[in-house]
Design a protein around this motif. Structure first.
Motif, PDB file in Angstrom:
ATOM      1  N   GLY A  68       0.839  -1.186   0.000  1.00 33.54           N
ATOM      2  CA  GLY A  68       0.000   0.000   0.000  1.00 33.54           C
ATOM      3  C   GLY A  68       0.879   1.242   0.000  1.00 33.54           C
ATOM      4  N   PRO A  69       0.282   2.390   0.294  1.00 32.48           N
ATOM      5  CA  PRO A  69      -1.112   2.610   0.652  1.00 32.48           C
ATOM      6  C   PRO A  69      -2.056   2.513  -0.553  1.00 32.48           C
ATOM      7  CG  PRO A  69       0.292   4.444   1.382  1.00 32.48           C
ATOM      8  CD  PRO A  69       1.080   3.623   0.425  1.00 32.48           C
ATOM      9  N   ILE A  70      -3.305   2.164  -0.239  1.00 37.19           N
ATOM     10  CA  ILE A  70      -4.396   2.151  -1.216  1.00 37.19           C
ATOM     11  C   ILE A  70      -5.356   3.276  -0.850  1.00 37.19           C
ATOM     12  CG2 ILE A  70      -6.321   0.828  -2.167  1.00 37.19           C
ATOM     13  CD1 ILE A  70      -4.736  -1.725  -1.344  1.00 37.19           C
ATOM     14  N   HIS A  71      -5.562   4.193  -1.775  1.00 32.05           N
ATOM     15  CA  HIS A  71      -6.468   5.324  -1.577  1.00 32.05           C
ATOM     16  C   HIS A  71      -7.863   4.916  -2.044  1.00 32.05           C
ATOM     17  CE1 HIS A  71      -7.349   9.784  -1.607  1.00 32.05           C
ATOM     18  NE2 HIS A  71      -8.345   9.329  -2.352  1.00 32.05           N
ATOM     19  N   VAL A  72      -8.829   4.938  -1.141  1.00 35.88           N
ATOM     20  CA  VAL A  72     -10.212   4.596  -1.480  1.00 35.88           C
ATOM     21  C   VAL A  72     -10.981   5.905  -1.661  1.00 35.88           C
ATOM     22  CG1 VAL A  72     -12.293   3.344  -0.819  1.00 35.88           C
ATOM     23  CG2 VAL A  72     -10.038   2.443  -0.187  1.00 35.88           C
ATOM     24  N   GLU A  73     -11.405   6.148  -2.863  1.00 32.46           N
ATOM     25  CA  GLU A  73     -12.043   7.415  -3.191  1.00 32.46           C
ATOM     26  C   GLU A  73     -13.303   7.641  -2.361  1.00 32.46           C
ATOM     27  OE1 GLU A  73     -12.721   7.081  -7.352  1.00 32.46           O
ATOM     28  OE2 GLU A  73     -10.577   7.113  -7.869  1.00 32.46           O
ATOM     29  N   GLY A  74     -13.466   8.853  -1.895  1.00 29.62           N
ATOM     30  CA  GLY A  74     -14.654   9.204  -1.128  1.00 29.62           C
ATOM     31  C   GLY A  74     -14.552   8.959   0.351  1.00 29.62           C
ATOM     32  N   ALA A  75     -13.522   8.254   0.805  1.00 28.58           N
ATOM     33  CA  ALA A  75     -13.346   8.030   2.236  1.00 28.58           C
ATOM     34  C   ALA A  75     -12.808   9.298   2.886  1.00 28.58           C
ATOM     35  CB  ALA A  75     -12.389   6.866   2.478  1.00 28.58           C
ATOM     36  N   GLU A  76     -13.500   9.780   3.903  1.00 25.39           N
ATOM     37  CA  GLU A  76     -13.132  11.018   4.573  1.00 25.39           C
ATOM     38  C   GLU A  76     -13.064  10.791   6.077  1.00 25.39           C
ATOM     39  OE1 GLU A  76     -12.801  13.299   1.102  1.00 25.39           O
ATOM     40  OE2 GLU A  76     -12.291  13.831   3.181  1.00 25.39           O
ATOM     41  N   PRO A  77     -12.301  11.635   6.788  1.00 21.54           N
ATOM     42  CA  PRO A  77     -12.283  11.503   8.247  1.00 21.54           C
ATOM     43  C   PRO A  77     -13.694  11.490   8.825  1.00 21.54           C
ATOM     44  CG  PRO A  77     -10.586  13.033   7.526  1.00 21.54           C
ATOM     45  CD  PRO A  77     -11.392  12.694   6.299  1.00 21.54           C
ATOM     46  N   GLY A  78     -13.917  10.570   9.737  1.00 23.33           N
ATOM     47  CA  GLY A  78     -15.246  10.367  10.301  1.00 23.33           C
ATOM     48  C   GLY A  78     -15.997   9.220   9.668  1.00 23.33           C
ATOM     49  N   ASP A  79     -15.511   8.722   8.527  1.00 20.44           N
ATOM     50  CA  ASP A  79     -16.105   7.556   7.889  1.00 20.44           C
ATOM     51  C   ASP A  79     -15.483   6.270   8.436  1.00 20.44           C
ATOM     52  OD1 ASP A  79     -17.561   9.309   6.317  1.00 20.44           O
ATOM     53  OD2 ASP A  79     -16.240   9.120   4.572  1.00 20.44           O
ATOM     54  N   LEU A  80     -16.009   5.164   7.953  1.00 19.39           N
ATOM     55  CA  LEU A  80     -15.487   3.847   8.306  1.00 19.39           C
ATOM     56  C   LEU A  80     -15.120   3.124   7.019  1.00 19.39           C
ATOM     57  CD1 LEU A  80     -15.190   2.243  11.001  1.00 19.39           C
ATOM     58  CD2 LEU A  80     -17.357   1.128  10.430  1.00 19.39           C
ATOM     59  N   LEU A  81     -13.918   2.569   6.962  1.00 20.47           N
ATOM     60  CA  LEU A  81     -13.494   1.768   5.816  1.00 20.47           C
ATOM     61  C   LEU A  81     -13.780   0.302   6.113  1.00 20.47           C
ATOM     62  CD1 LEU A  81     -12.034   1.889   3.027  1.00 20.47           C
ATOM     63  CD2 LEU A  81      -9.942   1.232   4.271  1.00 20.47           C
ATOM     64  N   ALA A  82     -14.552  -0.340   5.248  1.00 18.00           N
ATOM     65  CA  ALA A  82     -14.840  -1.767   5.372  1.00 18.00           C
ATOM     66  C   ALA A  82     -13.946  -2.531   4.409  1.00 18.00           C
ATOM     67  CB  ALA A  82     -16.309  -2.040   5.072  1.00 18.00           C
ATOM     68  N   VAL A  83     -13.192  -3.491   4.916  1.00 21.40           N
ATOM     69  CA  VAL A  83     -12.277  -4.300   4.108  1.00 21.40           C
ATOM     70  C   VAL A  83     -12.631  -5.765   4.324  1.00 21.40           C
ATOM     71  CG1 VAL A  83      -9.872  -4.849   3.587  1.00 21.40           C
ATOM     72  CG2 VAL A  83     -10.474  -2.564   4.459  1.00 21.40           C
ATOM     73  N   HIS A  84     -13.196  -6.391   3.298  1.00 21.43           N
ATOM     74  CA  HIS A  84     -13.556  -7.805   3.399  1.00 21.43           C
ATOM     75  C   HIS A  84     -12.458  -8.659   2.776  1.00 21.43           C
ATOM     76  CE1 HIS A  84     -15.992 -11.395   3.670  1.00 21.43           C
ATOM     77  NE2 HIS A  84     -15.647 -11.672   2.426  1.00 21.43           N
ATOM     78  N   PHE A  85     -11.992  -9.652   3.515  1.00 22.05           N
ATOM     79  CA  PHE A  85     -10.956 -10.563   3.035  1.00 22.05           C
ATOM     80  C   PHE A  85     -11.643 -11.760   2.380  1.00 22.05           C
ATOM     81  CE2 PHE A  85      -8.655  -7.915   5.864  1.00 22.05           C
ATOM     82  CZ  PHE A  85      -7.369  -7.876   5.356  1.00 22.05           C
ATOM     83  N   ALA A  86     -11.645 -11.764   1.043  1.00 21.08           N
ATOM     84  CA  ALA A  86     -12.313 -12.813   0.295  1.00 21.08           C
ATOM     85  C   ALA A  86     -11.449 -14.066   0.179  1.00 21.08           C
ATOM     86  CB  ALA A  86     -12.686 -12.306  -1.099  1.00 21.08           C
ATOM     87  N   ALA A  87     -10.135 -13.895   0.057  1.00 25.43           N
ATOM     88  CA  ALA A  87      -9.220 -15.036  -0.067  1.00 25.43           C
ATOM     89  C   ALA A  87      -7.847 -14.622   0.419  1.00 25.43           C
ATOM     90  CB  ALA A  87      -9.135 -15.518  -1.514  1.00 25.43           C
ATOM     91  N   ILE A  88      -7.177 -15.543   1.120  1.00 25.52           N
ATOM     92  CA  ILE A  88      -5.783 -15.363   1.550  1.00 25.52           C
ATOM     93  C   ILE A  88      -5.077 -16.676   1.262  1.00 25.52           C
ATOM     94  CG2 ILE A  88      -4.219 -14.746   3.418  1.00 25.52           C
ATOM     95  CD1 ILE A  88      -6.621 -13.514   4.900  1.00 25.52           C
ATOM     96  N   ARG A  89      -4.130 -16.650   0.332  1.00 21.10           N
ATOM     97  CA  ARG A  89      -3.482 -17.891  -0.114  1.00 21.10           C
ATOM     98  C   ARG A  89      -1.960 -17.767   0.008  1.00 21.10           C
ATOM     99  NH1 ARG A  89      -7.082 -16.670  -4.522  1.00 21.10           N
ATOM    100  NH2 ARG A  89      -8.935 -18.034  -4.548  1.00 21.10           N
ATOM    101  N   PRO A  90      -1.291 -18.766   0.586  1.00 20.29           N
ATOM    102  CA  PRO A  90       0.174 -18.744   0.621  1.00 20.29           C
ATOM    103  C   PRO A  90       0.747 -18.675  -0.785  1.00 20.29           C
ATOM    104  CG  PRO A  90      -0.678 -20.448   2.086  1.00 20.29           C
ATOM    105  CD  PRO A  90      -1.841 -19.953   1.271  1.00 20.29           C
ATOM    106  N   ALA A  91       1.740 -17.806  -0.963  1.00 21.11           N
ATOM    107  CA  ALA A  91       2.343 -17.608  -2.279  1.00 21.11           C
ATOM    108  C   ALA A  91       3.511 -18.553  -2.529  1.00 21.11           C
ATOM    109  CB  ALA A  91       2.811 -16.159  -2.421  1.00 21.11           C
ATOM    110  N   ARG A  92       3.977 -19.247  -1.490  1.00 23.89           N
ATOM    111  CA  ARG A  92       5.126 -20.151  -1.626  1.00 23.89           C
ATOM    112  C   ARG A  92       4.828 -21.452  -0.894  1.00 23.89           C
ATOM    113  NH1 ARG A  92       8.728 -14.939  -0.974  1.00 23.89           N
ATOM    114  NH2 ARG A  92       8.377 -15.112   1.264  1.00 23.89           N
TER     115      ARG A  92
END
Length: 336
Positions: A68-92
């Motif tokens: 990162g960082p990843i900029h999420v458009e429209g997110a402003e102080p006082g908001d809540l960022l929701a991050v859903h983890f759909a998949a997590i896979r070992p790369a090695r």
């Protein structure tokens, strides 16, 4: 608002970050976006054998890199960022763990000064068998081996802290960061308070599995290929990160001492429960006291992390943030 495009973020070694806050984003996305990203392990991939002691092959303090960082458009102080983890896979097909001098829950540290000698620096290599769903532990001082269930998660996920602060990626706090909770696995949504425009999300520190507390100071550390879905809940900012799975709501607290981290997480969960159900505060306290769990995140980092965890079945059908977890979960399932 949503996007049909799938974004990718696979940073080169020189693009990895070691802090939350500051710096320009590597990616900008609209709310509702699916992002496929890669993360390096906490050693930056430099520990590849039991002979590779981190103190020799890693450059301190450049540990625990994040993507990162990843900029999420429209997110402003006082908001809540929701991050859903759909998949997590070992790369090695391998992962690593270690003990360090002056780091961990059962040794002398800079904050817990003792006269005894610190722990030996030692490395353990794990074979990762994703097809079988296991990692293979092998003792260093004997021939003892055992297969442990593969349970991929991210130890570090967070946003830029408040007030322009720049915080090392190893530190958990109100911005998220290095919370090191096994609850941050695929299928979980984490809610992070937005402190700066765009939130500036970063993720790293993949673990093939981790026991609660991360007692030796490291988990089964691994590079990961991860798919997330991000969205913004306007005006819903919280004081601390929260998590939601299909079965539980969870609140976090990351401070020292550990009992205060416990209190922070329990206080937030009681407050959240009262808001969701309309219960009076002491009624919510009674419900959380009798139905809640208290899993430990870490007892080794610069701040300790506790979770307060409540089964959703006791909430009478109440939905957090208008059911955003369910909506993001369904989006994520179409991309994994």
């Amino acid at each position: 608002m949503s996007s049909d495009e799938v974004f990718e973020l696979r940073p080169a070694a020189g693009e990895l970050r070691y802090v939350f806050g500051g710096g320009e984003p590597l990616l900008r996305v609209p709310p509702g976006s699916v992002i496929e990203l890669s993360t390096e392990d906490c050693f930056g991939g430099k520990v590849r054998s039991v002979a590779d002691l981190p103190s020799r092959v890693c450059e301190f303090p450049y540990l625990n890199p994040v993507t990162g960082p990843i900029h999420v458009e429209g997110a402003e102080p006082g908001d809540l960022l929701a991050v859903h983890f759909a998949a997590i896979r070992p790369a090695r097909d391998w992962a690593v763990s270690a003990t360090f001098p002056h780091f961990g829950a059962l040794t002398t540290t800079h904050a817990t000064a003792m006269l005894h000698e610190p722990l030996e620096e030692r490395v353990w290599m794990y074979a990762v068998d994703a097809a079988a769903g296991v990692v293979r532990y092998s003792a260093r001082a004997s021939d003892h081996t055992v297969e442990l269930p593969l349970d991929p998660m991210h130890g570090t996920v967070g946003v830029a802290p408040a007030a322009g602060e720049v915080t090392m990626s190893i530190t958990p706090g109100a911005h998220g960061g290095n919370m090191d909770t096994p609850e941050l696995r695929a299928g979980t949504t984490v809610y992070l308070p937005v402190n700066v425009p765009g939130a500036q999300l970063a993720i790293g520190d993949g673990h093939c599995r981790q026991g609660e507390g991360e007692v030796c100071g490291t988990a089964v550390e691994a590079a990961m290929d991860t798919t997330i879905v991000v969205d913004v809940v306007k005006g819903a900012g919280t004081g601390w990160p929260r998590l939601e799975s299909d079965d539980f709501l969870m609140s976090t607290g990351s401070v020292r001492p550990l009992e205060d981290a416990f209190r922070v997480s329990q206080h937030d969960l009681v407050t959240w429960t009262a808001q969701l159900t309309g219960l009076e505060q002491l009624d919510a306290l009674q419900l959380v006291s009798q139905a809640g769990l208290a899993p430990v995140g870490n007892v080794v980092d610069t701040n300790y992390t506790m979770l307060a965890k409540l089964p959703r079945v006791v909430l009478g059908g109440a939905q957090a943030y208008d059911g955003i977890h369910t909506r993001l979960r369904e989006i994520g399932r179409t991309h994994v």
